[in-house]
Design a protein around this motif. Structure first.
Motif, PDB file in Angstrom:
ATOM      1  N   TYR A 155      56.509  47.671  47.481  1.00  0.00           N
ATOM      2  CA  TYR A 155      56.059  49.060  47.412  1.00  0.00           C
ATOM      3  C   TYR A 155      54.595  49.209  46.997  1.00  0.00           C
ATOM      4  O   TYR A 155      53.892  50.081  47.490  1.00  0.00           O
ATOM      5  N   PHE A 156      54.169  48.388  46.043  1.00  0.00           N
ATOM      6  CA  PHE A 156      52.802  48.517  45.522  1.00  0.00           C
ATOM      7  C   PHE A 156      52.170  47.138  45.350  1.00  0.00           C
ATOM      8  O   PHE A 156      52.872  46.143  45.136  1.00  0.00           O
ATOM      9  N   LYS A 157      50.837  47.134  45.404  1.00  0.00           N
ATOM     10  CA  LYS A 157      50.070  45.926  45.099  1.00  0.00           C
ATOM     11  C   LYS A 157      48.950  46.326  44.136  1.00  0.00           C
ATOM     12  O   LYS A 157      48.171  47.238  44.416  1.00  0.00           O
ATOM     13  N   LEU A 158      48.898  45.646  42.991  1.00  0.00           N
ATOM     14  CA  LEU A 158      47.853  45.884  41.996  1.00  0.00           C
ATOM     15  C   LEU A 158      46.962  44.657  41.936  1.00  0.00           C
ATOM     16  O   LEU A 158      47.457  43.537  41.794  1.00  0.00           O
ATOM     17  N   LYS A 159      45.648  44.869  42.063  1.00  0.00           N
ATOM     18  CA  LYS A 159      44.711  43.746  42.041  1.00  0.00           C
ATOM     19  C   LYS A 159      43.636  43.979  40.994  1.00  0.00           C
ATOM     20  O   LYS A 159      43.123  45.085  40.849  1.00  0.00           O
ATOM     21  N   LYS A 160      43.319  42.899  40.283  1.00  0.00           N
ATOM     22  CA  LYS A 160      42.152  42.935  39.403  1.00  0.00           C
ATOM     23  C   LYS A 160      40.937  42.742  40.296  1.00  0.00           C
ATOM     24  O   LYS A 160      40.870  41.802  41.083  1.00  0.00           O
ATOM     25  N   MET A 161      39.968  43.644  40.181  1.00  0.00           N
ATOM     26  CA  MET A 161      38.802  43.610  41.048  1.00  0.00           C
ATOM     27  C   MET A 161      37.664  42.813  40.403  1.00  0.00           C
ATOM     28  O   MET A 161      37.573  42.748  39.173  1.00  0.00           O
ATOM     29  N   PRO A 162      36.792  42.203  41.215  1.00  0.00           N
ATOM     30  CA  PRO A 162      35.669  41.447  40.649  1.00  0.00           C
ATOM     31  C   PRO A 162      34.789  42.337  39.777  1.00  0.00           C
ATOM     32  O   PRO A 162      34.274  43.355  40.237  1.00  0.00           O
ATOM     33  N   SER A 163      34.668  41.994  38.491  1.00  0.00           N
ATOM     34  CA  SER A 163      33.827  42.750  37.562  1.00  0.00           C
ATOM     35  C   SER A 163      33.681  41.958  36.274  1.00  0.00           C
ATOM     36  O   SER A 163      34.569  41.184  35.907  1.00  0.00           O
ATOM     37  N   MET A 164      32.574  42.143  35.592  1.00  0.00           N
ATOM     38  CA  MET A 164      32.401  41.480  34.313  1.00  0.00           C
ATOM     39  C   MET A 164      33.326  42.131  33.288  1.00  0.00           C
ATOM     40  O   MET A 164      33.535  43.337  33.314  1.00  0.00           O
ATOM     41  N   PHE A 165      33.897  41.333  32.402  1.00  0.00           N
ATOM     42  CA  PHE A 165      34.798  41.783  31.340  1.00  0.00           C
ATOM     43  C   PHE A 165      36.136  42.303  31.874  1.00  0.00           C
ATOM     44  O   PHE A 165      36.886  42.939  31.147  1.00  0.00           O
ATOM     45  N   GLY A 166      36.463  42.025  33.148  1.00  0.00           N
ATOM     46  CA  GLY A 166      37.761  42.449  33.681  1.00  0.00           C
ATOM     47  C   GLY A 166      37.984  43.937  33.563  1.00  0.00           C
ATOM     48  O   GLY A 166      39.029  44.392  33.122  1.00  0.00           O
ATOM     49  N   ARG A 167      37.009  44.718  33.984  1.00  0.00           N
ATOM     50  CA  ARG A 167      37.044  46.149  33.750  1.00  0.00           C
ATOM     51  C   ARG A 167      37.831  46.938  34.787  1.00  0.00           C
ATOM     52  O   ARG A 167      38.254  48.057  34.515  1.00  0.00           O
ATOM     53  N   ARG A 168      38.000  46.410  36.003  1.00  0.00           N
ATOM     54  CA  ARG A 168      38.553  47.224  37.080  1.00  0.00           C
ATOM     55  C   ARG A 168      39.814  46.629  37.704  1.00  0.00           C
ATOM     56  O   ARG A 168      39.888  45.428  37.948  1.00  0.00           O
ATOM     57  N   PHE A 169      40.769  47.508  37.947  1.00  0.00           N
ATOM     58  CA  PHE A 169      41.972  47.158  38.698  1.00  0.00           C
ATOM     59  C   PHE A 169      42.147  48.204  39.790  1.00  0.00           C
ATOM     60  O   PHE A 169      41.751  49.363  39.613  1.00  0.00           O
ATOM     61  N   GLN A 170      42.742  47.795  40.916  1.00  0.00           N
ATOM     62  CA  GLN A 170      42.972  48.744  42.002  1.00  0.00           C
ATOM     63  C   GLN A 170      44.431  48.683  42.436  1.00  0.00           C
ATOM     64  O   GLN A 170      44.999  47.606  42.612  1.00  0.00           O
ATOM     65  N   LEU A 171      45.030  49.859  42.579  1.00  0.00           N
ATOM     66  CA  LEU A 171      46.437  49.966  42.950  1.00  0.00           C
ATOM     67  C   LEU A 171      46.570  50.587  44.331  1.00  0.00           C
ATOM     68  O   LEU A 171      46.044  51.667  44.591  1.00  0.00           O
TER      69      LEU A 171
END
Length: 200
Positions: A155-171
């Motif tokens: 149903y869904f895919k959550l990805k950590k996006m390239p960024s310093m300090f692991g700031r961004r995720f995309q759903l």
């Protein structure tokens, strides 16, 4: 109260200017969906979901069911105390590969959230300890997670996006889903993001 009419993908973006684990959730048009604040210095996890960064309206509350427990679960309620369900970590199986169960208000399991590739987290943990180089792991070691129902339908895919300090995720939502189930999954995922980010 439910989260509906969501325009995917949703962006989860952590603030680096606060000590608390705060993050904005915006839709594909940049509109605010919610603002998430994790209360600091609490023995039990306590997370408040607001309508936006102004924090004028509280929408949901997510709280751990006990102090510190490897199998802790997190109840999800709205402002009038309506129980939506809970997120439960799968104990020992989560050491190597993060895995969670999403249960509804009747405590019936409806979905699973599973990390797609355990090696990414393993190498992220190793390389992250190396001085200077470790600062840049957020650009090339990014885990992803898949939400499936009990029949294995994705149903869904959550990805950590390239960024310093692991700031961004995309759903991203892959198929249509009932509004109430959608709210339960999105709220479960925002809690999971806080837990996974704390693990490194």
């Amino acid at each position: 109260m439910i989260l509906n009419n969501l325009n995917y993908p949703l962006d989860f973006k952590f603030k680096i200017t606060t000590l608390a684990s705060d993050f904005n959730i915006t839709d594909k048009n940049g509109n605010s969906v919610a603002y998430v604040r994790q209360k600091m210095f609490k023995l039990k996890e306590d997370v408040i979901v607001f309508n936006d960064e102004s924090k004028t309206k509280e929408l949901f509350r997510i709280q751990a069911n006990q102090w510190i427990d490897f199998n802790a679960s997190y109840s999800i309620k709205d402002t009038i105390g309506k129980n939506f369900g809970r997120l439960a970590r799968k104990g020992m199986r989560s050491i190597w590969k993060s895995s969670y169960n999403v249960l509804d208000e009747a405590d019936q399991q409806k979905f699973t959230i599973t990390e797609d590739n355990a090696w990414v987290k393993f190498f992220d943990g190793m390389v992250g300890e190396i001085p200077i180089i470790g600062m840049f792991t957020g650009y090339f070691l990014n885990p992803s997670y898949t939400v499936k129902d009990m029949d294995g339908k994705e149903y869904f895919k959550l990805k950590k996006m390239p960024s310093m300090f692991g700031r961004r995720f995309q759903l991203d939502r892959m198929v249509d889903i009932d509004d109430e189930d959608e709210s339960l999954v999105v709220l479960s995922l925002l809690m999971m993001v806080l837990l996974e980010r704390a693990r490194g």
